[in-house]
Design a protein around this motif. Structure first.
Motif, short mmCIF file in Angstrom:
data_model
loop_
_atom_site.label_atom_id
_atom_site.label_comp_id
_atom_site.label_asym_id
_atom_site.label_seq_id
_atom_site.Cartn_x
_atom_site.Cartn_y
_atom_site.Cartn_z
N ARG A 120 -0.38 11.92 -12.75
CA ARG A 120 0.75 12.51 -12.04
C ARG A 120 0.80 11.89 -10.64
O ARG A 120 -0.10 12.14 -9.82
N ILE A 121 1.82 11.08 -10.34
CA ILE A 121 1.93 10.41 -9.05
C ILE A 121 3.34 10.59 -8.51
O ILE A 121 4.32 10.27 -9.20
N ASN A 122 3.43 11.08 -7.29
CA ASN A 122 4.72 11.17 -6.60
C ASN A 122 4.93 9.88 -5.81
O ASN A 122 4.33 9.69 -4.75
N THR A 123 5.78 9.01 -6.31
CA THR A 123 5.98 7.71 -5.65
C THR A 123 6.80 7.84 -4.37
O THR A 123 6.97 6.84 -3.66
N ARG A 124 7.30 9.03 -4.07
CA ARG A 124 8.02 9.23 -2.81
C ARG A 124 7.06 9.52 -1.65
O ARG A 124 7.50 9.56 -0.50
N TYR A 125 5.79 9.75 -1.92
CA TYR A 125 4.80 9.95 -0.86
C TYR A 125 4.44 8.60 -0.24
O TYR A 125 3.93 7.72 -0.94
N PRO A 126 4.65 8.42 1.06
CA PRO A 126 4.31 7.14 1.69
C PRO A 126 2.85 6.75 1.51
O PRO A 126 2.53 5.56 1.42
N SER A 127 1.96 7.75 1.42
CA SER A 127 0.53 7.44 1.29
C SER A 127 0.18 6.80 -0.05
O SER A 127 -0.91 6.24 -0.20
#
Length: 222
Positions: A120-127
């Motif tokens: 599960r990865i949120n690609t909108r997180y800059p980190s």
């Protein structure tokens, strides 16, 4: 059913060529990018859920990979707005739905049995992004047989300069030029191992989903 089923040949689909086909579930339509099999198939698709539509709970014997392209995709565990990347391993199950409506990029039955972890990865997180040379990169998954990432290309920036072991690309933002042919947002390309295609960022650059070292796991297709 066989759609772009010869993985020794390039395959390209532009957004204006999309053919939306109704699924067995009301309110859920799809564009079939490649497919080997009937309803339960090894498949790559763009799937569109109308508001308040769902699929009954079901198993994924060969796993499932999802990138949320618009809206919010949900299951019994969580809600995943645009930009989320999910991997559900072989043998997993879920009941997917969308309250507001969503469009997702989906790959089914393309994982080896040894893959057992949910991603599960949120690609909108800059980190979740980092710089690799002159390029920004969001790693999503990697093992001995495939590597998956989002990549941001600048204007005229070359995607790769070596012969890759096959790749699959979906244009998420902007556009790319593939051998001087413009591929706008939503364009999908698949190249087999041993063949080269010059891909560069378009006039406004591009963000792309890129899978290399694929396009298929023989043990899954068998």
């Amino acid at each position: 059913m066989l759609i772009n089923a010869d993985f020794t040949r390039p395959a390209v689909l532009a957004p204006h060529e999309y053919q939306w086909v109704a699924s067995p579930q009301t309110g859920v339509d799809r564009v079939m990018l490649d497919r080997v099999g009937a309803e339960k198939a090894r498949a790559t698709s763009i799937v569109r859920y109308a508001p308040n539509s769902y699929f009954p709970s079901h198993l994924h014997p060969g796993g499932e990979e999802i990138l949320v392209l618009s809206g919010t995709f949900s299951d019994e565990v969580a809600d995943y707005p645009v930009g989320w990347y999910l991997r559900n391993p072989p043998g997993s199950s879920h009941r997917p739905y969308s309250v507001e409506g969503t469009t997702i990029f989906v790959k089914l039955q393309q994982m080896p049995a040894r893959e057992q972890h949910h991603v599960r990865i949120n690609t909108r997180y800059p980190s979740n992004w980092h710089r690799q040379g002159s390029r920004e990169l969001c790693p999503l998954f990697a093992d001995d047989s495939e590597q998956v990432s989002l990549q941001r290309l600048g204007t005229n920036e070359l995607l790769y300069d070596e012969l890759l072991n096959g790749f699959e690309l979906l244009v998420l933002e902007g556009s790319v030029m593939a051998d001087r042919q413009s591929c706008e947002r939503g364009a999908w390309l698949r190249m087999p191992a041993g063949q080269h295609l010059d891909v560069v960022g378009g006039q406004q650059g591009a963000t792309v989903y890129l899978k290399t070292g694929h396009p298929a796991h023989p043990e899954v297709e068998a």
